[in-house]
Motif scaffolding. Structure first.
Motif, short mmCIF file in Angstrom:
data_model
loop_
_atom_site.label_atom_id
_atom_site.label_comp_id
_atom_site.label_asym_id
_atom_site.label_seq_id
_atom_site.Cartn_x
_atom_site.Cartn_y
_atom_site.Cartn_z
N GLU A 157 142.44 18.35 55.92
CA GLU A 157 142.84 18.79 57.39
C GLU A 157 141.91 19.60 58.04
O GLU A 157 141.26 20.55 56.87
N ASP A 158 141.87 20.12 58.96
CA ASP A 158 141.38 20.94 59.43
C ASP A 158 141.51 21.59 59.68
O ASP A 158 140.51 22.76 59.36
N ILE A 159 142.23 23.02 59.32
CA ILE A 159 142.35 23.93 58.44
C ILE A 159 141.67 23.87 57.43
O ILE A 159 141.37 24.90 56.98
N CYS A 160 141.57 23.51 56.56
CA CYS A 160 140.95 23.06 55.20
C CYS A 160 139.42 23.53 55.78
O CYS A 160 138.38 24.29 54.77
N PHE A 161 139.03 23.07 56.14
CA PHE A 161 137.31 23.42 56.55
C PHE A 161 136.90 24.63 57.54
O PHE A 161 136.25 24.87 56.67
N GLU A 162 138.42 25.76 58.22
CA GLU A 162 137.98 27.08 58.30
C GLU A 162 137.27 27.55 57.26
O GLU A 162 138.40 27.64 55.97
N GLY A 163 136.53 28.38 56.92
CA GLY A 163 135.54 29.12 55.93
C GLY A 163 135.17 28.13 55.26
O GLY A 163 134.24 28.99 54.11
N SER A 164 135.14 27.63 55.23
CA SER A 164 134.13 26.57 54.07
C SER A 164 133.10 27.03 54.36
O SER A 164 132.19 27.14 56.03
N ASP A 165 132.38 26.69 52.86
CA ASP A 165 131.01 26.73 52.90
C ASP A 165 130.10 25.57 53.60
O ASP A 165 130.03 25.03 52.83
N TRP A 166 128.67 26.14 53.76
CA TRP A 166 128.24 24.97 54.44
C TRP A 166 126.71 24.98 53.46
O TRP A 166 126.50 26.16 54.14
#
Length: 161
Positions: free
Chosen positions: A59-68
């Motif tokens: 879900e989109d909420i899981c990607f917020e704050g993700s490290d790339w």
């Protein structure tokens, strides 16, 4: 003999230049290289509240704050999602490139999922995001999708670590 050698050198030069990456794409690749944080995902061109599964993963909420992380010397990277009650945490690996589509369109980030051994796990399928802006500190990517037949643009805002 001199004419044949000259012709072969010209042909080799043309072939080499036609296979090379443009200066613009090379510059953008260099800007991608390194670690980024996906700070915000928002939606444009439509009204309402949206919740989506991004890249067929979470879900989109899981990607917020993700490290790339993008490594430009071998075109591989990964993103890391934090574990939570809503999100399956961990690393996801990908192979990436910068694509310059036909004129009058922006460059695109293209990627597909791979495993830790750099083997394709997506059956050749991948994703393309329009590069709205990129510099040494910030990056904005966009993807156009359809929700109930109506266009929606997903906006991904990153900051460089």
């Amino acid at each position: 003999m001199v004419k044949q050698t000259f012709f072969l050198l010209m042909l080799a030069g043309i072939l080499f230049s036609s296979c090379s990456v443009s200066k613009s794409a090379r510059t953008q690749r260099n800007l991608f290289s390194g670690s980024w944080t996906l700070d915000n995902i928002s939606y444009e061109n439509n009204t309402g509240n949206f919740k989506s599964t991004i890249f067929g993963d979470a879900e989109d909420i899981c990607f917020e704050g993700s490290d790339w992380f993008f490594r430009d010397n071998n075109s591989t990277g990964r993103y890391t999602i934090s574990q939570s009650s809503l999100c399956q945490g961990g690393d996801r690996f990908f192979r990436w490139s910068v694509v310059e589509p036909a004129q009058n369109y922006s460059s695109q980030l293209q990627f597909k999922f791979i495993d830790e051994n750099r083997k394709d796990i997506s059956g050749g399928l991948g994703y393309r995001l329009n590069i709205s802006s990129i510099n040494e500190q910030n990056m904005t990517l966009r993807s156009n999708v359809s929700v109930e037949g109506q266009p929606v643009t997903i906006v991904y805002q990153f900051t460089k670590k």
